[in-house]
Design a protein around this motif. Structure first.
Motif, PDB file in Angstrom:
ATOM      1  N   LYS A 179       0.830  -1.199   0.000  1.00  0.00           N
ATOM      2  CA  LYS A 179       0.000   0.000   0.000  1.00  0.00           C
ATOM      3  C   LYS A 179       0.871   1.258   0.000  1.00  0.00           C
ATOM      4  N   PRO A 180       0.470   2.290  -0.731  1.00  0.00           N
ATOM      5  CA  PRO A 180       1.274   3.513  -0.772  1.00  0.00           C
ATOM      6  C   PRO A 180       1.389   4.177   0.600  1.00  0.00           C
ATOM      7  N   ALA A 181       2.577   4.650   0.892  1.00  0.00           N
ATOM      8  CA  ALA A 181       2.783   5.423   2.117  1.00  0.00           C
ATOM      9  C   ALA A 181       2.329   6.862   1.917  1.00  0.00           C
ATOM     10  N   TYR A 182       2.332   7.289   0.632  1.00  0.00           N
ATOM     11  CA  TYR A 182       1.922   8.648   0.299  1.00  0.00           C
ATOM     12  C   TYR A 182       0.874   8.599  -0.810  1.00  0.00           C
ATOM     13  N   ASN A 183      -0.244   9.267  -0.590  1.00  0.00           N
ATOM     14  CA  ASN A 183      -1.268   9.437  -1.611  1.00  0.00           C
ATOM     15  C   ASN A 183      -1.384  10.932  -1.903  1.00  0.00           C
ATOM     16  N   LEU A 184      -0.856  11.340  -3.052  1.00  0.00           N
ATOM     17  CA  LEU A 184      -0.717  12.769  -3.335  1.00  0.00           C
ATOM     18  C   LEU A 184      -1.992  13.389  -3.886  1.00  0.00           C
ATOM     19  N   GLU A 185      -2.879  12.569  -4.468  1.00  0.00           N
ATOM     20  CA  GLU A 185      -4.189  13.022  -4.944  1.00  0.00           C
ATOM     21  C   GLU A 185      -4.085  14.174  -5.941  1.00  0.00           C
ATOM     22  N   VAL A 186      -3.178  14.021  -6.897  1.00  0.00           N
ATOM     23  CA  VAL A 186      -3.035  15.028  -7.956  1.00  0.00           C
ATOM     24  C   VAL A 186      -3.639  14.463  -9.235  1.00  0.00           C
ATOM     25  N   ASN A 187      -4.713  15.067  -9.701  1.00  0.00           N
ATOM     26  CA  ASN A 187      -5.380  14.585 -10.908  1.00  0.00           C
ATOM     27  C   ASN A 187      -6.294  15.672 -11.464  1.00  0.00           C
ATOM     28  N   GLY A 206       7.826   3.780 -16.830  1.00  0.00           N
ATOM     29  CA  GLY A 206       7.026   4.149 -17.994  1.00  0.00           C
ATOM     30  C   GLY A 206       7.173   5.567 -18.486  1.00  0.00           C
ATOM     31  N   ASP A 207       6.018   6.214 -18.781  1.00  0.00           N
ATOM     32  CA  ASP A 207       6.066   7.453 -19.568  1.00  0.00           C
ATOM     33  C   ASP A 207       4.984   8.470 -19.214  1.00  0.00           C
ATOM     34  N   THR A 208       4.451   8.420 -17.991  1.00  0.00           N
ATOM     35  CA  THR A 208       3.348   9.301 -17.630  1.00  0.00           C
ATOM     36  C   THR A 208       3.841  10.601 -16.989  1.00  0.00           C
ATOM     37  N   ASN A 209       2.891  11.482 -16.646  1.00  0.00           N
ATOM     38  CA  ASN A 209       3.258  12.684 -15.906  1.00  0.00           C
ATOM     39  C   ASN A 209       3.864  12.318 -14.548  1.00  0.00           C
ATOM     40  N   SER A 210       3.405  11.222 -13.967  1.00  0.00           N
ATOM     41  CA  SER A 210       3.986  10.756 -12.704  1.00  0.00           C
ATOM     42  C   SER A 210       5.452  10.376 -12.893  1.00  0.00           C
ATOM     43  N   THR A 211       5.773   9.790 -14.043  1.00  0.00           N
ATOM     44  CA  THR A 211       7.145   9.394 -14.357  1.00  0.00           C
ATOM     45  C   THR A 211       8.064  10.601 -14.409  1.00  0.00           C
ATOM     46  N   ILE A 212       7.673  11.602 -15.178  1.00  0.00           N
ATOM     47  CA  ILE A 212       8.541  12.766 -15.352  1.00  0.00           C
ATOM     48  C   ILE A 212       8.646  13.566 -14.048  1.00  0.00           C
ATOM     49  N   ALA A 213       7.555  13.633 -13.286  1.00  0.00           N
ATOM     50  CA  ALA A 213       7.599  14.352 -12.015  1.00  0.00           C
ATOM     51  C   ALA A 213       8.550  13.661 -11.035  1.00  0.00           C
ATOM     52  N   GLY A 214       8.489  12.334 -10.976  1.00  0.00           N
ATOM     53  CA  GLY A 214       9.399  11.600 -10.097  1.00  0.00           C
ATOM     54  C   GLY A 214      10.841  11.762 -10.513  1.00  0.00           C
ATOM     55  N   ALA A 215      11.084  11.726 -11.833  1.00  0.00           N
ATOM     56  CA  ALA A 215      12.448  11.870 -12.344  1.00  0.00           C
ATOM     57  C   ALA A 215      13.021  13.243 -12.010  1.00  0.00           C
ATOM     58  N   LEU A 216      12.253  14.273 -12.259  1.00  0.00           N
ATOM     59  CA  LEU A 216      12.748  15.636 -12.024  1.00  0.00           C
ATOM     60  C   LEU A 216      12.897  15.931 -10.536  1.00  0.00           C
ATOM     61  N   ALA A 217      11.958  15.458  -9.728  1.00  0.00           N
ATOM     62  CA  ALA A 217      12.069  15.696  -8.285  1.00  0.00           C
ATOM     63  C   ALA A 217      13.329  15.043  -7.734  1.00  0.00           C
ATOM     64  N   LEU A 239       5.460  17.421  -8.674  1.00  0.00           N
ATOM     65  CA  LEU A 239       6.839  17.761  -8.321  1.00  0.00           C
ATOM     66  C   LEU A 239       6.923  18.319  -6.907  1.00  0.00           C
ATOM     67  N   GLU A 240       6.043  19.243  -6.604  1.00  0.00           N
ATOM     68  CA  GLU A 240       6.049  19.886  -5.297  1.00  0.00           C
ATOM     69  C   GLU A 240       5.816  18.867  -4.172  1.00  0.00           C
ATOM     70  N   LYS A 241       4.819  18.007  -4.364  1.00  0.00           N
ATOM     71  CA  LYS A 241       4.480  17.052  -3.310  1.00  0.00           C
ATOM     72  C   LYS A 241       5.493  15.917  -3.216  1.00  0.00           C
ATOM     73  N   LEU A 242       6.035  15.488  -4.362  1.00  0.00           N
ATOM     74  CA  LEU A 242       7.041  14.431  -4.338  1.00  0.00           C
ATOM     75  C   LEU A 242       8.321  14.905  -3.663  1.00  0.00           C
ATOM     76  N   GLU A 243       8.716  16.139  -3.927  1.00  0.00           N
ATOM     77  CA  GLU A 243       9.918  16.673  -3.285  1.00  0.00           C
ATOM     78  C   GLU A 243       9.775  16.650  -1.770  1.00  0.00           C
ATOM     79  N   GLU A 244       8.621  17.046  -1.293  1.00  0.00           N
ATOM     80  CA  GLU A 244       8.374  17.047   0.160  1.00  0.00           C
ATOM     81  C   GLU A 244       8.481  15.633   0.736  1.00  0.00           C
ATOM     82  N   ALA A 245       7.897  14.664   0.027  1.00  0.00           N
ATOM     83  CA  ALA A 245       7.942  13.279   0.504  1.00  0.00           C
ATOM     84  C   ALA A 245       9.355  12.713   0.437  1.00  0.00           C
ATOM     85  N   MET A 246      10.082  13.040  -0.626  1.00  0.00           N
ATOM     86  CA  MET A 246      11.449  12.544  -0.762  1.00  0.00           C
ATOM     87  C   MET A 246      12.357  13.112   0.321  1.00  0.00           C
ATOM     88  N   LEU A 247      12.164  14.355   0.654  1.00  0.00           N
ATOM     89  CA  LEU A 247      12.962  14.957   1.723  1.00  0.00           C
ATOM     90  C   LEU A 247      12.671  14.267   3.050  1.00  0.00           C
TER      91      LEU A 247
END
Length: 345
Positions: A56-64, A95-106, A76-84
């Motif tokens: 189960k996900p530890a973080y549910n960002l609810e971005v849609n 893969g190739d979704t918006n989630s992919t690019i956001a995770g990569a850039l964060a 990006l904003e929410k992933l950075e906070e979780a990664m920190l």
């Protein structure tokens, strides 16, 4: 103990993550999952965690339900906070979704190494958001897990030769594990009164088909014409259903159903006579079940499915001679990925 931060957000990523998460745990590493919420409908998201035994996900960002830029920026904003907060050793993306690019850039902006599963695929159509996402994700990743030798060559052509691992296709791992489970748990064939081998499966969701009104109608006309030959069962993506309703389209000969879980889709595909789709993942899943596919796009990143005669573009009338695709491996891609992560960390 190596700590991995995994970013997921859409159906294909849940499917790919299932065997990798099991392999990560087997190697003694810890994993925390962030679900961006890109697919927020329970039928597009929650059901996959349950059916495929994904942690189960530890973080549910609810971005849609946002445009590409707004969605990616919010992620990006929410992933950075979780990664920190997690301070992981590596970021794992798929893969190739918006989630992919956001995770990569964060991850890249925090100087945390990024590992990309399904790296190196190219449709060579920069009008597709997915193509941009893949290219950028690959170029900021330290580890690139390629499903095919074509993907390896694509990366080399872009100057990427380090950190590359040809591992095979993790979706094949999932398919092998799901087939027997689906036979025991899925009742979708009986529910819809389907006769094995007498129907086709269709899915439409890509922006290139849904954002252009004229093209969308052209795709729907093609499906209605195909339905004259055999019944078509079409799990309808929320975006596609909204378009059908707004245009008053009923699609004669098609059985429209709600989005379904992975086990239902596996059984539906395995008993079908053909697949009509714009999904990259479904092109491969059709091959795994040895069902011929027609891709409702003008190009595909999964070129080996075309070359091996199991897939054709809708702009073509014929298939190449059929053969097996050895690049996809033997069902041990996830184990190879986990071992490479363990070695790198």
């Amino acid at each position: 103990m190596p700590h991995i931060f995994t970013v997921l957000g859409a159906r294909p990523q849940f499917i790919k993550a299932a065997p990798v998460s099991r392999a990560i745990a087997k190697e003694g590493m810890t994993e925390v999952i962030a679900h961006t919420g890109q697919h927020f409908d329970a039928l597009m998201s929650d059901v996959f965690f349950d059916e495929l035994d994904i942690p189960k996900p530890a973080y549910n960002l609810e971005v849609n339900s946002l445009g590409h830029a707004a969605m990616t920026g919010r992620m990006l904003e929410k992933l950075e906070e979780a990664m920190l907060a997690e301070a992981p050793d590596i970021i794992l993306i798929y893969g190739d979704t918006n989630s992919t690019i956001a995770g990569a850039l964060a991850g890249a902006k925090l100087n945390i190494p990024v590992a990309h599963v399904e790296a190196g695929l190219r449709s060579f159509n920069r009008r597709m958001p997915e193509e941009i996402n893949r290219v950028v994700a690959d170029h900021v990743s330290a580890l690139l897990f390629c499903p095919t030798q074509t993907a390896v060559r694509n990366l080399a052509a872009e100057g990427l030769t380090k950190g590359i691992h040809a591992v095979g296709d993790v979706m094949f791992d999932t398919t092998l594990a799901a087939v027997k489970r689906a036979e025991g748990r899925s009742t979708i064939i009986e529910t819809h009164g389907l006769k094995p081998g007498s129907y086709a499966v269709a899915t439409i969701h890509r922006a290139e088909n849904t954002d252009d009104p004229e093209r969308f109608l052209h795709v729907m006309d093609w499906l209605e014409e195909a339905a004259r030959m055999r019944r078509i069962v079409m799990p309808v993506h929320p975006r596609t259903r909204k378009l059908l309703v707004s245009r008053g389209l009923t699609l004669e000969g098609l059985t429209l159903i709600d989005p379904i879980g992975y086990l239902d889709m596996a059984r539906l595909l395995s008993q079908s006579a053909a697949v009509y789709t714009d999904s990259g993942g479904l092109q491969k899943e059709a091959y795994f079940h040895r069902v011929p596919c027609v891709t409702l796009r003008d190009e595909t990143e999964w070129v080996e499915t075309i070359e091996a005669g199991w897939n054709r573009l809708w702009t073509s009338k014929t298939y190449a001679p059929r053969r097996d695709i050895t690049d996809y491996g033997t069902g041990d891609a996830a184990a190879k990925i986990a071992r490479a992560l363990q070695h790198a960390l």
